[in-house]
Design an enzyme around this catalytic site. Structure first.
Site, PDB file in Angstrom:
ATOM      1  CE1 TYR A 141      -3.266   2.436   0.622  1.00 49.70           C
ATOM      2  CE2 TYR A 141      -2.762   3.362   2.276  1.00 49.70           C
ATOM      3  CZ  TYR A 141      -4.067   3.036   1.343  1.00 49.70           C
ATOM      4  OH  TYR A 141      -3.820   4.600   1.608  1.00 49.70           O
ATOM      5  CG  ASP A 236       6.040   3.880   1.405  1.00 49.49           C
ATOM      6  OD1 ASP A 236       6.224   4.442   1.491  1.00 49.49           O
ATOM      7  OD2 ASP A 236       4.553   3.499   0.454  1.00 49.49           O
ATOM      8  CE  LYS A 264       0.952   4.814   7.800  1.00 56.92           C
ATOM      9  NZ  LYS A 264       1.170   4.725   6.812  1.00 56.92           N
TER      10      LYS A 264
END
Ligand SMILES: *Cc1c(COP(=O)(O)O)cnc(C)c1O
Length: 424
Positions: A141, A236, A264
């Site tokens: 994702y 990522d 994050k």
């Protein structure tokens, strides 16, 4: 006010009652609770119930919720102004810190979410190479970017709709999704399309379909094929960056990607993302180069202050070493429970990230993760929640430990896991 009455109200005004789909508990059934307060490793809902939290706002809360150093830094920044829309000194500080900690990143640009970071990486890869195709891996994702919502994990997976409506097939066709940990498929893909592939994007450690690790040698082969075909390798690290090591998973794997997406942990709980890489590539960004990218609130002083405070605190207390220690405690507890119950469920852990797969077969890919017994997971999840332990409301998510998880938290959690596994 109860959770249930507020959720009914929420559903009148917010699609599905939530601002991000996985929060709706559709994968486990039932309704979400509303949080009124969070501190350290614990959450309190609006009915006053206290929970040990292993979601950690999906990753950012690595020091625990509302750490004093971060709250104080944000308070101080706020007193000086909320947003300027012109450079502020904190932007330079965080950029220097990121480039020092992550050596593959020579220049970095701040954005407001992980989605923006990955979106900008693929635009940059296409701009740099003049090619169109992007390769991604099934179950990875990368946020809700049009071109990357193809066989994605996380919320997209949970809802059984890996491909979203509203994405033109012409666009999705520019994305090739292949299985993770499959060097043959990777080699075939390069053989067929090598001259057209702008970039390969990979979650440094796939953690949005459970948590599984790259097989030894897989990333070396990926790096080699990208070099051979002048394709950019995009890591990522939105989830793994600053969490699994100071320099992200690339430090542990000793792989140097061309571009890295971050998010994050980097924002300390405020909306922050970042992307960076080699000078040669980053210099193509506007205003220096032809690849356009911008953001009204990018580099926001509160967000930069929060991120800097969190990252410096992690370094000051050797957060990564401590998290590994807490992770080991949880792992040995879970393994002894599994052993006593004679269950061979797969437990994966990398530092402070973990996942208990409800399957006895090894998990190396998205297809393997799909073997899990979701009915058993559902029962287990609700059993834990009733007993005060909050895991992510989906089998296809990763659990997060924070520095505030105490030995008592871990003991209670192990005990609750034991009791709840007996229910399923
Ligand atoms: C969370 C996540 C994203 C998206 O970040 P947002 O801030 O939710 O847009 C991208 N990639 C990975 C690996 C993630 O875990």
């Amino acid at each position: 006010m109860t959770n249930s009455s507020l959720f009914a109200e929420a559903k009148r005004f917010i699609p599905g009652g939530v601002n991000s789909p996985v929060r709706a508990f559709r994968n486990v059934g039932g309704e979400p609770f509303f949080v009124s307060r969070a501190k350290g490793s614990h959450l309190w809902d609006i009915e006053g119930r206290e929970l040990i939290d292993y979601v950690g706002t999906w990753g950012p809360a690595i020091l625990g919720h509302a750490p004093d150093v971060v709250v104080e830094a944000v308070r101080e920044a706020a007193m000086a102004g909320l947003s300027f829309g012109i450079p502020n000194p904190l932007e330079v500080e965080i950029a220097r810190l990121i480039c020092t900690w992550v050596p593959s990143v020579e220049k970095v640009r701040m954005v407001n979410s992980g989605t923006e970071a990955t979106m900008s990486c693929i635009r940059l890869a296409r701009g740099f190479t003049g090619r169109k195709l992007i390769v991604k891996f099934e179950g990875c994702y990368h946020g809700h970017v049009d071109s990357l919502l193809v066989k994605a994990g996380s919320g997209a997976l949970t809802h059984g709709a890996p491909d979203s409506a509203g994405i033109p097939p012409e666009l999705a066709q520019l994305t090739i999704a292949i299985p993770f940990n499959d060097p043959e498929r990777l080699a075939e893909t390069f053989q067929k399309f090598g001259q057209e592939i702008a970039g390969v994007i990979v979650e440094a450690v796939p953690a949005n379909a459970g948590l599984f690790l790259p097989r030894p040698g897989f990333y070396e082969e990926l790096r080699r094929l990208c070099d051979q075909h002048d394709t950019l390798l995009i890591f990522d690290e939105v989830m793994t960056g600053f969490r699994v090591a100071k320099g992200g998973y690339q430090e542990l794997a000793k792989i140097k990607p061309d571009l890295t997406a971050m998010g994050k942990v980097i924002g300390g709980g405020l909306p922050v993302g970042a992307f960076g890489g080699r000078n040669e590539i980053m210099n193509l960004l506007s205003p220096d180069g032809p690849v356009y990218q911008a953001g009204t609130l990018s580099g926001n002083p509160l967000a930069m202050a929060a991120g800097l405070a969190q990252l410096r605190e992690l370094e000051r207390v050797d957060g990564w070493g401590k998290l590994e220690h807490i992770g080991q405690q949880l792992e040995s507890g879970v393994r002894s429970v599994l052993g006593q119950l004679g269950r061979d469920y797969q437990f994966h852990r990398l530092g402070s990230m973990f996942c208990l797969f409800f399957t006895e077969k090894p998990v190396w890919s998205f297809a393997d993760a799909l073997q899990c017994d979701l009915t058993a997971f559902r029962k287990f999840f609700h059993g834990c929640l009733q007993r005060g332990v909050y895991f992510a409301p989906s089998q296809f998510e990763t659990g997060f430990l924070c520095l505030m998880h105490s030995a008592a938290d871990v003991d209670k959690t192990t005990d609750v896991i034991d009791r709840c596994l007996r229910l399923v």
